[in-house]
Motif scaffolding. Sequence first.
Motif, mmCIF file in Angstrom:
data_model
loop_
_atom_site.group_PDB
_atom_site.id
_atom_site.type_symbol
_atom_site.label_atom_id
_atom_site.label_comp_id
_atom_site.label_asym_id
_atom_site.label_seq_id
_atom_site.Cartn_x
_atom_site.Cartn_y
_atom_site.Cartn_z
ATOM 1 N N VAL A 111 0.797 -1.127 -0.159
ATOM 2 C CA VAL A 111 0.110 -0.015 -0.328
ATOM 3 C C VAL A 111 1.145 1.276 0.285
ATOM 4 O O VAL A 111 1.491 1.117 0.994
ATOM 5 C CB VAL A 111 -0.832 0.229 0.820
ATOM 6 N N ASP A 112 0.313 2.829 -0.605
ATOM 7 C CA ASP A 112 1.293 3.365 -1.109
ATOM 8 C C ASP A 112 0.407 5.095 -0.937
ATOM 9 O O ASP A 112 -0.661 4.268 -1.770
ATOM 10 C CB ASP A 112 2.099 3.783 -1.842
ATOM 11 N N ILE A 138 5.114 -4.021 -6.628
ATOM 12 C CA ILE A 138 4.732 -5.025 -6.503
ATOM 13 C C ILE A 138 5.823 -6.027 -7.197
ATOM 14 O O ILE A 138 6.626 -6.468 -7.709
ATOM 15 C CB ILE A 138 3.347 -5.747 -7.347
ATOM 16 N N ALA A 139 5.802 -5.016 -8.830
ATOM 17 C CA ALA A 139 7.240 -5.091 -9.544
ATOM 18 C C ALA A 139 8.454 -5.586 -9.079
ATOM 19 O O ALA A 139 9.830 -6.344 -9.509
ATOM 20 C CB ALA A 139 6.969 -4.537 -10.596
ATOM 21 N N ALA A 140 8.439 -5.016 -8.237
ATOM 22 C CA ALA A 140 10.227 -4.818 -7.093
ATOM 23 C C ALA A 140 10.030 -5.784 -6.318
ATOM 24 O O ALA A 140 11.528 -6.204 -6.413
ATOM 25 C CB ALA A 140 10.099 -3.953 -6.061
ATOM 26 N N MET A 141 8.931 -6.662 -6.247
ATOM 27 C CA MET A 141 9.185 -7.893 -5.828
ATOM 28 C C MET A 141 9.144 -8.926 -6.712
ATOM 29 O O MET A 141 8.979 -10.482 -6.519
ATOM 30 C CB MET A 141 7.815 -8.183 -5.287
ATOM 31 N N TYR A 164 -5.335 -7.949 -8.015
ATOM 32 C CA TYR A 164 -6.507 -7.586 -6.768
ATOM 33 C C TYR A 164 -5.760 -5.431 -6.995
ATOM 34 O O TYR A 164 -4.651 -5.491 -6.392
ATOM 35 C CB TYR A 164 -7.641 -7.795 -6.229
ATOM 36 N N PHE A 165 -6.826 -4.313 -6.743
ATOM 37 C CA PHE A 165 -6.503 -3.406 -6.052
ATOM 38 C C PHE A 165 -7.821 -3.025 -5.329
ATOM 39 O O PHE A 165 -8.721 -2.627 -6.173
ATOM 40 C CB PHE A 165 -5.732 -2.104 -7.006
ATOM 41 N N VAL A 213 -3.894 3.238 -2.392
ATOM 42 C CA VAL A 213 -4.059 2.548 -3.195
ATOM 43 C C VAL A 213 -3.328 0.860 -2.240
ATOM 44 O O VAL A 213 -2.181 1.437 -1.957
ATOM 45 C CB VAL A 213 -3.530 2.525 -4.565
ATOM 46 N N THR A 214 -4.162 0.005 -2.561
ATOM 47 C CA THR A 214 -3.402 -1.469 -2.403
ATOM 48 C C THR A 214 -3.210 -2.051 -3.292
ATOM 49 O O THR A 214 -4.390 -2.367 -3.474
ATOM 50 C CB THR A 214 -3.969 -1.677 -0.798
ATOM 51 N N VAL A 215 -2.352 -2.622 -3.191
ATOM 52 C CA VAL A 215 -2.342 -3.345 -4.226
ATOM 53 C C VAL A 215 -2.039 -4.862 -4.615
ATOM 54 O O VAL A 215 -1.472 -4.736 -3.201
ATOM 55 C CB VAL A 215 -1.681 -3.403 -5.691
ATOM 56 N N MET A 216 -2.948 -5.936 -4.842
ATOM 57 C CA MET A 216 -2.228 -8.002 -4.326
ATOM 58 C C MET A 216 -1.697 -8.034 -5.586
ATOM 59 O O MET A 216 -2.140 -7.676 -6.773
ATOM 60 C CB MET A 216 -3.390 -7.775 -3.845
#
Length: 328
Positions: free
Chosen positions: A46-47, A77-80, A86-87, A136-139
Amino acid sequence: MRIHDEFDFIQKIKPQSHIHREIVTGIGDDAAVFSPEHEMNQVICVDTMVEEVHFLKNLSTPFEIGYKALAVNISDIAAMGGFPTYFLVSIAIPPNWNEQELLGIYEGMKELASQFKIDLIGGDTVSSKNQLVLTVTVMGEVEKKKHCLRSDARAGDVVFVTGTIGDSAAGLSILLNKSTASSDEVKLFLTSRHKKPKPQVKAGRVISKLERASLNDISDGLASELNEIAEASTKSITIYEELLPLSPELLSLNSEERFNWALYGGEDFELVGTTSIESFKRLSRQLESELIKITKIGQVTDGPASVHLVRQNETIKLEKSGYNHFKR
Ligand SMILES: Nc1ncnc2c1ncn2[C@@H]1O[C@H](COP(=O)(O)OP(=O)(O)O)[C@@H](O)[C@H]1O
Ligand SMILES: Cc1ncc(C[n+]2csc(CCOP(=O)(O)OP(=O)(O)O)c2C)c(N)n1
Ligand SMILES: [Mg+2]
Ligand SMILES: [Mg+2]
Ligand SMILES: [Mg+2]
């Protein structure tokens, strides 16, 4: 028109259909429910973006603000090494934002969501007294044991960065009338790099398939992100100023600030990381065939957690300075 009803607003932003079949229930109940079909690890981040801290209403369109709020999270997410699925969006709305502007924010998110095939599955809507706050939270998902950590740098690794760096900070400087672009094309390029960053999911996916890589995305600036890798891995990192990938557009500004923007400006949302020499060769080949730029900028050695920059004949210690919310 000011928004007059929270529930009416939620109905307007609710998607008509979902891309992912795993969703059991999305917007409309107390929480979303989904049932993952396959054996992947779930990734979540989340950011938040705050008016006047992350954007100014008079310099970005609602569409651009929504786009960037989702982009910066997809970037994490890309950095992981993962891909987004989903968001959720939490929005705190002050009185001076009208419904059309608010729906514009969702349009910006929708463009990126359809590009990355991700579903909006929930969020929250509240009022605020002064500034708009967008969280925004992204899964996402990544194959088991394939996520990329900041702590995975090893001595002998190549330090790499995708794309070009410093463009976003230069774009912001132009938007704030602190710098002048040499042409309209240069201005459009640099300001777009600031307002509409492209999350490097494809590069992150290729990197996640390497035997081992450390990885981070550049939100606070290259110097800060490299220090995070150095600290998490307890390794020493050396980079070379002459190797830093600067765009022709940035170079055309002819500003003495160019290296400061590249090192400390932040919001590049490119990926920076380290991997073995052999893996880097494979990575370069794979990304080249996808037309994704990647550059070797230095190497990792044993030694105390630290980052150094070689500039001509000098070696300068790069402190973890860059964007810091409470140090300005
Ligand atoms: N207020 C908070 N409460 C809980 N965890 C937090 C908070 N702020 C940051 N974190 C966690 O700290 C880590 C670093 O955060 P941050 O520097 O914002 O990462 P990034 O720059 O990748 O967005 C992340 O794991 C994040 O989830
Ligand atoms: C009006 C305005 N001033 C300054 C900036 C620059 N800026 C704001 S936040 C930030 C760093 C990134 O944001 P942060 O919330 O720290 O993201 P995270 O590291 O958590 O991903 C930068 C460079 C901006 N985008 N807009
Ligand atoms: Mg963060
Ligand atoms: Mg990050
Ligand atoms: Mg982030």
